[in-house]
Write an enzyme that holds these catalytic residues in place. Structure first.
Site, mmCIF file in Angstrom:
data_model
loop_
_atom_site.group_PDB
_atom_site.id
_atom_site.type_symbol
_atom_site.label_atom_id
_atom_site.label_comp_id
_atom_site.label_asym_id
_atom_site.label_seq_id
_atom_site.Cartn_x
_atom_site.Cartn_y
_atom_site.Cartn_z
ATOM 1 C CG HIS A 1 -1.832 1.175 1.315
ATOM 2 N ND1 HIS A 1 -2.525 1.663 0.229
ATOM 3 C CD2 HIS A 1 -2.198 1.962 2.367
ATOM 4 C CE1 HIS A 1 -3.265 2.696 0.598
ATOM 5 N NE2 HIS A 1 -3.081 2.895 1.886
ATOM 6 N N GLY B 1 -11.055 3.050 1.034
ATOM 7 C CA GLY B 1 -11.720 3.657 2.185
ATOM 8 C C GLY B 1 -12.359 4.955 1.746
ATOM 9 C CB CYS C 1 -10.639 27.801 23.229
ATOM 10 S SG CYS C 1 -9.648 29.182 23.833
ATOM 11 C CE1 TYR D 1 -8.753 6.977 7.121
ATOM 12 C CE2 TYR D 1 -9.580 7.579 4.950
ATOM 13 C CZ TYR D 1 -8.951 6.672 5.790
ATOM 14 O OH TYR D 1 -8.528 5.454 5.301
#
Length: 484
Positions: free
Chosen positions: A241, A320, A396, A434
């Site tokens: 991969h 994915g 923040c 993701y």
């Protein structure tokens, strides 16, 4: 290009009040956006990729804002494209579940005949809990779980991703001729802002600057073969991969190199070429043509068979992003709108979400398409005025920026969007991959956002509830009296 010119023509003739805010404190105050902005445009269409104003509002009405929304129709369509990947002697599509691990999405893909690629022992257990058969799960992991043998004995397939993993596997199953896969780093990678195939990038998992997989030289110098022989292992699969760049030429080159690894182990019957197929989230960005990159790979498999006594290798791929990215969106609400003045001044749209829900812009400067829809949820209320604004999250944290400059993740940028009011809906498309599975949930103690699945008939089904405040700190322990 005609649309771009039209937008800028509109901006050049629009009176200053279009740039002023609608609240009384700003109503007569003209605002000039920064002249340094590259203003990546978001299309002011009547809807987002798959959400109309009405459907987006319906999702918010069901579970509140923000909410991750997935389209069943888009998920099925992308699944069909992957299942049609060119192959010579058989194909298994494995969903890289780390992209979006919700059980309902796993079940949808399972019904389509798609198997699972897991990246941790926990993902394996999560998939099995969703009803995925153990034999349909493959584990390739940076950290071999302590209970890997239990998973293997249930039918889970394991790819050893380091020499120590292969040794651990071999020691446990010594002399049993146990099936095992081996993940090899082929020496090149693809992904990120760099075009280099060998330097570091946050989305590049191949090459000398990547720790993923066993370095190629250890396959060719006999190191791996010696371990396999010592423990009497049966190498059934080679896995490679290279990352999420998915440059077609690099991918095809890697496929041929990977086939050479299969020649080293005569027992290999399957080559897994990973995933990382690029999805164009924004106008002008390319999307990987699976037929284009797959056709020459099919030929390479056929040539391998001819040159290796008719040995017909099966193909595995692990998409994915390709499966879920554009099938998901974050639906969020503009909860505030502020401005600064001067040459570096900006309009800021503040969301009720941010890096707690979509980390990709903050993590590696990812650009997501954005659409402003009326808070009323009525398409008839969609206006035609536009403005240039910076979109920020609710944390923040100065890095909670949803509109980084393209190619410069440390710099903010403006987007030309439909003019927004406080209470309007902002849809951030391309958030199916993701995002929910890779968020910084609970930073500033913001709860994990819910997820819903929109079916073909526009019905909305909750597939994960919003986290409660108590669930955030439920695992904290009270110190005994007197300790402090």
């Amino acid at each position: 290009m005609k649309f771009i010119h039209a937008v800028f023509a509109l901006l050049s003739i629009t009176p200053s009040h279009v740039w002023s805010f609608t609240s009384h404190s700003y109503e007569n105050m003209a605002f000039v956006p920064s002249s340094t902005s590259t203003t990546l445009l978001a299309s002011p269409a009547q809807q987002s990729v798959f959400l109309t104003a009405e459907t987006a509002k319906k999702c918010v009405d069901v579970v509140g804002s923000p909410v991750y929304v997935y389209s069943a129709a888009e998920l099925r369509e992308s699944a069909d494209k992957c299942l049609n990947f060119p192959n010579a002697y058989g194909l298994t599509v494995r969903y890289a579940m780390k992209a979006c691990p919700n059980a309902s999405i796993l079940k949808l893909f399972n019904k389509k005949g798609i198997h699972i690629d897991a990246s941790s022992g926990y993902e394996v257990r999560r998939a099995m809990n969703a009803g995925i058969p153990a034999e349909n799960i493959s584990l390739s992991t940076q950290e071999l779980p302590h209970d890997f043998a239990e998973l293997v004995d249930m039918g889970v397939k394991v790819n050893a991703c380091s020499v120590s993993q292969l040794e651990a596997f071999g020691k446990h199953y010594a002399g049993q001729n146990k099936n095992v896969g081996i993940r090899i780093n082929p020496g090149v990678g693809s992904g990120g802002f760099s075009s280099s195939t060998t330097t570091f990038s946050k989305t590049n998992v191949g090459g000398p600057s990547s720790s993923f997989g066993i370095w190629k030289d250890l396959a060719t110098d006999g190191t791996l073969s010696a371990i396999v022989e010592k423990y009497d292992l049966n190498v059934e699969r080679i896995h490679t991969h290279i990352g999420s760049g998915s440059d077609p030429s690099i991918w095809q080159q890697t496929a041929k190199v990977s086939l050479s690894f299969c020649e080293i182990f005569p027992t290999v019957h399957t080559l897994n070429l990973g995933g990382g197929y690029k999805v164009g989230r924004n106008p002008g960005e390319p999307t990987t043509d699976l037929q284009e990159i797959g056709a020459p790979v099919k030929v390479a498999f056929e040539e391998f068979a001819k040159n290796n006594d008719g040995r017909e290798l099966k193909l595995e791929i692990e998409p994915g992003t390709f499966l879920v990215a554009m099938a998901g969106a974050l639906v969020t609400t503009i909860q505030d709108k502020v401005y600064t003045t001067g040459e570096s001044g900006h309009i800021f749209l503040k969301l009720d979400s941010g890096m707690t829900d979509v980390l990709r812009p903050s993590l590696y400067g990812a650009i997501h398409p954005m659409t402003i829809l009326p808070g009323s949820g009525n398409s008839n209320d969609i206006g035609s005025d536009v403005e240039s604004a910076v979109v920020v999250g609710h944390c923040c944290e100065s890095g909670d920026l949803m509109t980084p400059k393209s190619g410069e993740p440390e710099s903010l940028d403006e987007r030309i969007l439909r003019k927004a009011e406080i209470g309007d809906i902002l849809v951030m498309d391309g958030s199916g991959a993701y995002c929910a599975g890779m968020s910084t949930k609970n930073y500033n103690s913001f709860p994990e956002a819910p997820e819903v699945l929109v079916m073909e008939d526009d019905s909305v089904h909750v597939i994960r509830s919003r986290q409660t405040l108590e669930q955030i700190y439920i695992n904290e322990q009270v110190l005994p009296d007197g300790v402090l």
